[in-house]
Each structure stands twice: as structure tokens, then as C-alpha cells.
Enzyme design. Structure first.
Site, short mmCIF file in Angstrom:
data_model
loop_
_atom_site.label_atom_id
_atom_site.label_comp_id
_atom_site.label_asym_id
_atom_site.label_seq_id
_atom_site.Cartn_x
_atom_site.Cartn_y
_atom_site.Cartn_z
N SER A 137 0.82 -1.22 0.00
CA SER A 137 0.00 0.00 0.00
C SER A 137 0.85 1.26 0.00
CB SER A 137 -0.95 0.02 1.20
OG SER A 137 -0.26 0.34 2.38
N LYS A 176 0.80 3.86 7.34
CA LYS A 176 0.10 4.78 6.44
C LYS A 176 0.56 6.21 6.68
CE LYS A 176 -2.90 1.85 4.54
NZ LYS A 176 -2.19 0.64 5.00
#
Length: 217
Positions: A137, A176
Site C-alpha cells: 500500500s 500509512k
């Protein structure tokens, strides 16, 4: 290496000289090198202060060899040839959150892998730990599956920081970019094919901030 804020000026100067000597020469200095480099009156004064530094956990000495000084980091591991070492304490998801970290983290594990980092990182950030990345990601931020991220422990984050985020209710961790949006947090992947994760502010705990990425080839 322990914090040197409480060191006497002479001891602090000696530590700085040893670090610089290691970086420039790839080997530790002798006692006489330290005497000359720090303008100390005698080698016995150098030896006395080295013994104090060893007692307090800043370095380790091997008395049987001339260049037997090893600088130690805050975990007690040696810093050799201008390279510092950081422990990999677990894995972190760069994808959907996974329970990679317990609520106490993985620091209680019996054994750790070690990675080498630039000593400037430890000088700037102090205590560091590392995590192995699982998932893609963050691929657009040049972090791929199997890479290692070096983390400075912190509970604070600014918008845009890449963080280790712990989702309390789900008991899951993820890697993230962090953004505050009103009363919620957006955990943004760096992958155009993936959607962000939204969570209530109270459900997100920042465990650390990424300060370095070690690519695995």
C-alpha cells in the site's frame, strides 16, 4: 548510546572525538589518539575517563588491544565503523491492517534481527526500532513488500507523516500517512489502487514515525 546531556564536558568531547575518528578512519582511536585529539594532559587522564564512560554504558573496552574501544548505542549494541544498529521488533502491514503488533508492541520478543543505519539517525532521533513491511500500500512512496522501515517512537504526528498507526478497537496495526480531518483520522495509502482507512480520532494511536526506509533488493 545513553543520553550524553549529563556528561562532563571532557567526557562529551572524548565521545564526539571517538565517533568522528570512527567515521573518518573506519577504526577506533588509541588512547594516545584521544589524548592528542582532545588536548588532554596525559594518557592516564584519558584512561580514567574512558573507565567512567565504560561504567556508564557509553562504550566497551578490550584492554588487550590498542584499538579496543567500541561505542555502544542505547540498547547496549556496538556502533562499529560509523554504523549504528537497530533491532527489527516485528512486522507492519502496508495494506489492510493486520494484528502485527500487540497492544504492548513486540518488544518482548526473545530474539531480534538487526539492521545497520547511519549514526546520524540515532544522534537526531535517539531511540529507534525497525519493522519489516508486509504489503504494497506504500509502493508509491518507494516502500515495497519486504522492505524495512526505521521508526522513532512517538505518539505525535503531523499531517503527511508516515506513521505506525494502532487501531484500538480492531487491535490491528498499519503503516500509512496520517491526516487529521475534524473528529476523524484518515490513514492514507501511497497506492492509487487502494482506498484510505477512516477512523475516529479516539480509535487511532500513533506508535511511531518513519525516519528511514531500507530497501530489500
Amino acid at each position: 548510546m545513553p543520553s550524553n546531556k549529563q556528561l562532563r564536558p571532557r567526557q562529551k568531547r572524548m565521545l564526539e572525538f571517538i565517533e568522528q575518528f570512527l567515521e573518518e578512519n573506519g577504526m577506533p582511536p588509541t588512547v594516545r589518539d584521544i589524548q592528542r585529539g582532545c588536548e588532554i594532559s596525559s594518557t592516564s587522564v584519558v584512561d580514567y575517563n574512558l573507565r567512567l564512560l565504560e561504567r556508564d554504558g557509553y562504550l566497551k573496552r578490550r584492554s588487550e588491544i590498542a584499538r579496543g574501544i567500541e561505542l555502544l548505542d542505547e540498547t547496549g549494541l556496538p556502533v562499529t565503523n560509523g554504523v549504528a544498529r537497530v533491532q527489527i521488533v516485528g512486522s507492519i502491514a502496508a495494506g489492510q491492517p493486520i494484528p502485527a503488533l500487540s497492544s504492548e508492541g513486540d518488544a518482548g520478543a526473545a530474539e531480534f534481527d538487526i539492521v545497520e543505519v547511519r549514526p546520524e539517525l540515532k544522534k537526531k532521533h535517539g531511540t529507534l526500532f525497525a519493522l519489516s513491511v508486509k504489503g504494497t500500500s506504500m509502493i508509491d512512496a518507494l516502500i515495497d513488500d519486504g522492505d524495512v522501515v526505521v521508526i522513532t517512537p512517538t505518539n505525535a504526528a503531523r499531517n503527511g507523516d508516515m506513521v505506525v498507526a494502532w487501531l484500538k478497537e480492531e487491535e490491528e496495526a498499519t503503516l500509512k500517512k496520517f491526516y487529521r480531518e475534524g473528529d476523524r483520522v484518515r490513514l492514507q495509502p501511497a497506492n492509487s489502487t487502494m482506498e484510505p482507512i477512516y477512523a475516529d480520532m479516539g480509535n487511532v494511536e500513533v506508535r511511531g514515525r518513519v525516519v528511514e526506509v531500507l530497501r530489500q533488493f
